[in-house]
Design a protein around this motif. Sequence first.
Motif: not given
Length: 116
Positions: A40, A42, A45-46, A102, A106
């Motif tokens: 996702t 979000e 980005a994390q 996360a 990415y």
Amino acid sequence: MPARTRYALAAAVVLALGAALLSQLPAGTFGRRAPPAVETPELAAQGKRVLTQQCWHCHREIPLAPRVAGWDAPRAYEALGRLPELNPAMPPFRGTDADRRALAAYLAALAAGRAP
Ligand code: HEC
């Protein structure tokens, strides 16, 4: 209460406690399946922050995009579990499972050309 009923009740209580305890363990324990990694915006980005902390001092010089071409989030998640096996120069991934998910998001975004 007859002894047999008491034994049956005791066994039921033990089983219920066991099931309750098991449900508190992290997914993956005793072969319980963790949900697959997902991508996702979000999470990606994390994941970029995790990359900056754990990978960037080497991968600033060694671009990752061509090395993760075709990877989706589950593939990246799996690879993060065995970095030294992919290349002995790499230390094992250090971080929580959330960090790993996360970072997998990415890397999948990077592979698809939509990295944040
Ligand atoms: C100590 C330096 C170092 C660190 C830290 C490091 N890497 Fe690497 N990584 C390398 C080297 C060296 C290669 C091999 C490059 C080549 O010649 O293709 C590599 C290769 C890779 C590859 C390609 C593997 C393959 O299948 O060929 C991936 C994916 C990768 N790194 C991801 C990461 C990620 C994600 C992190 C952070 C969690 C990380 N690396 C941290 C040095 C490092």
